[in-house]
Design an enzyme around this catalytic site. Structure first.
Site, PDB file in Angstrom:
ATOM      1  N   ASP A 114     -14.319  44.571  -6.004  1.00  0.00           N
ATOM      2  CA  ASP A 114     -13.697  45.541  -5.360  1.00  0.00           C
ATOM      3  C   ASP A 114     -12.313  45.697  -5.684  1.00  0.00           C
ATOM      4  O   ASP A 114     -12.384  45.866  -7.273  1.00  0.00           O
ATOM      5  CB  ASP A 114     -13.111  44.293  -4.290  1.00  0.00           C
ATOM      6  CG  ASP A 114     -12.621  45.145  -3.586  1.00  0.00           C
ATOM      7  OD1 ASP A 114     -12.226  46.550  -2.452  1.00  0.00           O
ATOM      8  OD2 ASP A 114     -11.321  44.793  -2.919  1.00  0.00           O
TER       9      ASP A 114
ATOM     10  N   ASP B 104      -8.762  47.599  -4.421  1.00  0.00           N
ATOM     11  CA  ASP B 104      -7.380  47.261  -4.672  1.00  0.00           C
ATOM     12  C   ASP B 104      -8.065  45.702  -3.955  1.00  0.00           C
ATOM     13  O   ASP B 104      -7.925  45.422  -3.105  1.00  0.00           O
ATOM     14  CB  ASP B 104      -6.819  48.324  -3.303  1.00  0.00           C
ATOM     15  CG  ASP B 104      -5.033  47.940  -3.033  1.00  0.00           C
ATOM     16  OD1 ASP B 104      -4.738  47.335  -4.020  1.00  0.00           O
ATOM     17  OD2 ASP B 104      -5.262  48.204  -2.321  1.00  0.00           O
TER      18      ASP B 104
ATOM     19  N   ASP C  44     -11.688  40.798  -2.355  1.00  0.00           N
ATOM     20  CA  ASP C  44     -10.631  39.590  -1.724  1.00  0.00           C
ATOM     21  C   ASP C  44     -10.811  39.714   0.077  1.00  0.00           C
ATOM     22  O   ASP C  44      -9.415  39.149   0.460  1.00  0.00           O
ATOM     23  CB  ASP C  44      -9.399  40.152  -1.913  1.00  0.00           C
ATOM     24  CG  ASP C  44      -9.138  41.485  -1.758  1.00  0.00           C
ATOM     25  OD1 ASP C  44      -9.587  42.602  -1.793  1.00  0.00           O
ATOM     26  OD2 ASP C  44      -8.391  42.225  -0.934  1.00  0.00           O
TER      27      ASP C  44
END
Length: 336
Positions: free
Chosen positions: A15, A17, A213
């Site tokens: 991923d 950001d 995240d």
């Protein structure tokens, strides 16, 4: 052999950001970690639900942050959405695009004709995030949907993390069209698997690992796909989020940041620890320590808590420390 995660996986799906960068800053050690993965022969794919940027623009952003990347390493939900449409409509068909010029370019790139108006008789609507999307854009799409056009959305993320905080994401705009049209879209991005499937296929990886995240997109997508995942604490998800996660959003491993892929594989496993005792009773979990406070490892405590609670229950739980070290660690984790 270091027996790190890089020794166990031949591909990393990363991923963006919250995982390799946060806003305008690269995550600490991300550059050296990614360089080490390449040196180890591990394929990298940067997998993003953001449909507003082209792969070249994503590469430019990563390089500006000091992170090496190549266009073929970028997998976006715009690419996945365009491919899904191309599989379902005739060649050169008109497709109404709600989103950026980069999204329209992806639609054109698969042999379709991107349009912006209902009068152009679109047979499908594709929808992705763009900060310039307004009522007029949604109105054109609403008309097409009410006349039976296929509807594919790049992703359903209702919020978008920014330096100013959480702002409306593509999912919020999708919700508006749901209400107005009475229709339900298909999704290309995480947690659905089309984006991940394309990323894995392009990487050639046979043993991929998802690193992210967000539990509701990155980790849930990995679970849906059937690949192992590493949850990192540099973005949206918190220790409490992962402890109380539903079964379809539970990672296989937890690390402080992306550098965890270079650490011994056993260190990131969600399992009990000799340094921590965990006792579950109904909706309360007690944590005790057998180590000095200065030597305490908060992430080992979190992994032990997850292992115990997930084997017992699901959802909200109160965590109590039974000694000073445990109480200090719980406070550090935001679980006190």
């Amino acid at each position: 052999m270091t027996d790190s995660l890089l020794d166990h996986h031949d591909g990393l799906l990363l991923d963006l950001d919250g995982t390799v960068y946060r806003g305008g800053d690269a995550v600490s050690s991300a550059a050296e970690t990614l360089a080490g993965a390449r040196e180890a022969g591990v394929a990298l794919r940067f997998v993003t639900n953001n449909a507003s940027k082209s792969p070249a623009q994503v590469v430019d952003h990563l390089r500006a942050l000091g992170l090496a990347a190549e266009p073929h390493e970028i997998s976006t939900s715009a690419q996945a959405a365009a491919a899904m449409v191309a599989e379902s409509v005739p060649p050169a068909a008109a497709v109404l695009v709600i989103g950026s010029a980069a999204f329209a370019d992806e639609v054109a790139g698969v042999g379709l004709t991107p349009v912006r108006r209902f009068e152009d008789e679109p047979v499908a609507v594709v929808q992705g995030h763009s900060p310039t999307t307004g009522w007029a854009d949604l109105a054109e799409a609403c008309l097409a949907l009410r006349f039976g056009a296929l509807w594919i959305a790049s992703n359903g993320d209702r919020t978008l993390p920014t330096e100013r905080g959480e702002l409306p994401g593509n999912g919020a705009m999708v919700d508006a069209l749901r209400t107005a049209s009475g229709r339900e879209p298909e999704f290309a991005g995480k947690p659905q698997v089309p984006l991940l499937r394309r990323a894995v296929a392009s990487s050639g990886a046979e043993r991929p690992l998802m690193v992210g995240d967000r539990l509701d997109t990155d980790i849930a997508g990995a679970v849906a796909y059937g690949m192992p995942s590493l949850f990192v604490l540099t973005g949206v998800g918190t220790p409490r989020d992962v402890l109380t996660a539903a079964s379809e959003q539970r990672p296989d491993r937890i690390g402080a940041d992306v550098r965890a892929v270079t650490e011994p594989a056993a260190a990131t496993e969600i399992r009990g620890s000799e340094a921590w005792t965990v006792r579950c009773a109904e909706s309360v979990v007690e944590l005790g320590s057998s180590t000095a406070q200065d030597d305490a490892d908060p992430l080992a405590a979190l992994r032990a808590l997850c292992a115990a609670w997930w084997a017992t229950g699901e959802g909200r739980v109160d965590v109590v420390g039974t000694d000073a070290t445990a109480k200090s660690v719980l406070y550090e984790l935001g679980l006190a």
